[in-house]
Scaffold this motif. Structure first.
Motif, PDB file in Angstrom:
ATOM      1  N   SER A  46      -4.925 -17.644  -7.070  1.00 52.38           N
ATOM      2  CA  SER A  46      -4.563 -16.623  -6.082  1.00 52.38           C
ATOM      3  C   SER A  46      -4.325 -17.217  -4.692  1.00 52.38           C
ATOM      4  CB  SER A  46      -5.662 -15.560  -5.987  1.00 52.38           C
ATOM      5  OG  SER A  46      -6.813 -16.104  -5.356  1.00 52.38           O
ATOM      6  N   ALA A  47      -3.603 -16.466  -3.897  1.00 52.43           N
ATOM      7  CA  ALA A  47      -3.324 -16.866  -2.510  1.00 52.43           C
ATOM      8  C   ALA A  47      -4.618 -16.888  -1.693  1.00 52.43           C
ATOM      9  CB  ALA A  47      -2.321 -15.906  -1.882  1.00 52.43           C
ATOM     10  N   GLN A  48      -5.537 -15.962  -1.967  1.00 57.14           N
ATOM     11  CA  GLN A  48      -6.801 -15.913  -1.222  1.00 57.14           C
ATOM     12  C   GLN A  48      -7.605 -17.193  -1.435  1.00 57.14           C
ATOM     13  OE1 GLN A  48      -5.823 -13.566  -3.389  1.00 57.14           O
ATOM     14  NE2 GLN A  48      -6.015 -11.545  -2.504  1.00 57.14           N
ATOM     15  N   TYR A  49      -7.642 -17.680  -2.667  1.00 59.18           N
ATOM     16  CA  TYR A  49      -8.388 -18.895  -2.983  1.00 59.18           C
ATOM     17  C   TYR A  49      -7.766 -20.091  -2.267  1.00 59.18           C
ATOM     18  CZ  TYR A  49     -10.652 -22.565  -5.730  1.00 59.18           C
ATOM     19  OH  TYR A  49     -11.363 -23.662  -6.118  1.00 59.18           O
ATOM     20  N   THR A  50      -6.452 -20.198  -2.301  1.00 60.52           N
ATOM     21  CA  THR A  50      -5.750 -21.294  -1.633  1.00 60.52           C
ATOM     22  C   THR A  50      -6.029 -21.274  -0.138  1.00 60.52           C
ATOM     23  OG1 THR A  50      -4.010 -21.216  -3.308  1.00 60.52           O
ATOM     24  CG2 THR A  50      -3.484 -22.325  -1.233  1.00 60.52           C
ATOM     25  N   LYS A  51      -6.012 -20.091   0.456  1.00 59.11           N
ATOM     26  CA  LYS A  51      -6.284 -19.958   1.883  1.00 59.11           C
ATOM     27  C   LYS A  51      -7.709 -20.408   2.201  1.00 59.11           C
ATOM     28  CE  LYS A  51      -6.047 -16.607   5.631  1.00 59.11           C
ATOM     29  NZ  LYS A  51      -5.781 -15.221   5.988  1.00 59.11           N
ATOM     30  N   MET A  52      -8.667 -20.018   1.356  1.00 57.21           N
ATOM     31  CA  MET A  52     -10.061 -20.384   1.566  1.00 57.21           C
ATOM     32  C   MET A  52     -10.230 -21.908   1.481  1.00 57.21           C
ATOM     33  SD  MET A  52     -13.458 -19.400  -0.634  1.00 57.21           S
ATOM     34  CE  MET A  52     -12.905 -20.386  -2.007  1.00 57.21           C
ATOM     35  N   ILE A  53      -9.645 -22.517   0.464  1.00 51.43           N
ATOM     36  CA  ILE A  53      -9.749 -23.962   0.290  1.00 51.43           C
ATOM     37  C   ILE A  53      -9.142 -24.695   1.488  1.00 51.43           C
ATOM     38  CG2 ILE A  53      -8.939 -25.917  -1.105  1.00 51.43           C
ATOM     39  CD1 ILE A  53     -11.247 -24.310  -2.357  1.00 51.43           C
ATOM     40  N   ASN A  54      -8.047 -24.180   2.011  1.00 48.15           N
ATOM     41  CA  ASN A  54      -7.400 -24.817   3.159  1.00 48.15           C
ATOM     42  C   ASN A  54      -8.217 -24.722   4.443  1.00 48.15           C
ATOM     43  OD1 ASN A  54      -5.202 -25.691   1.661  1.00 48.15           O
ATOM     44  ND2 ASN A  54      -4.038 -23.828   2.047  1.00 48.15           N
TER      45      ASN A  54
END
Length: 73
Positions: A46-54
């Motif tokens: 998901s986009a939310q997970y990618t944002k969190m990791i970044n």
């Protein structure tokens, strides 16, 4: 705490229950392990997970910068 939330307009609660509502029983049941694995796999895409990791480097840098600060008195 509840009064403070209501004063600030954060929440509105209704404390009245009908007899039918108060007599209901709620069964708490866990889903299967497979269900949770599938949900986790989906979340990792998901986009939310990618944002969190970044955001991890930002968090790490902030912690390093604040290392010698006395943040608690």
């Amino acid at each position: 705490m509840l009064k403070q939330l209501l004063k600030r307009g954060y929440a509105t609660f209704s404390f009245m229950k009908t007899a039918q509502e108060s007599s209901r029983k709620f069964l708490l049941e866990m889903k299967s392990e497979g269900h949770y694995k599938k949900a986790a796999k989906s979340y990792r895409k998901s986009a939310q997970y990618t944002k969190m990791i970044n955001l991890y480097p930002t968090l790490q840098n902030t912690l390093i910068e604040c290392r010698d600060e006395n943040l608690i008195e």
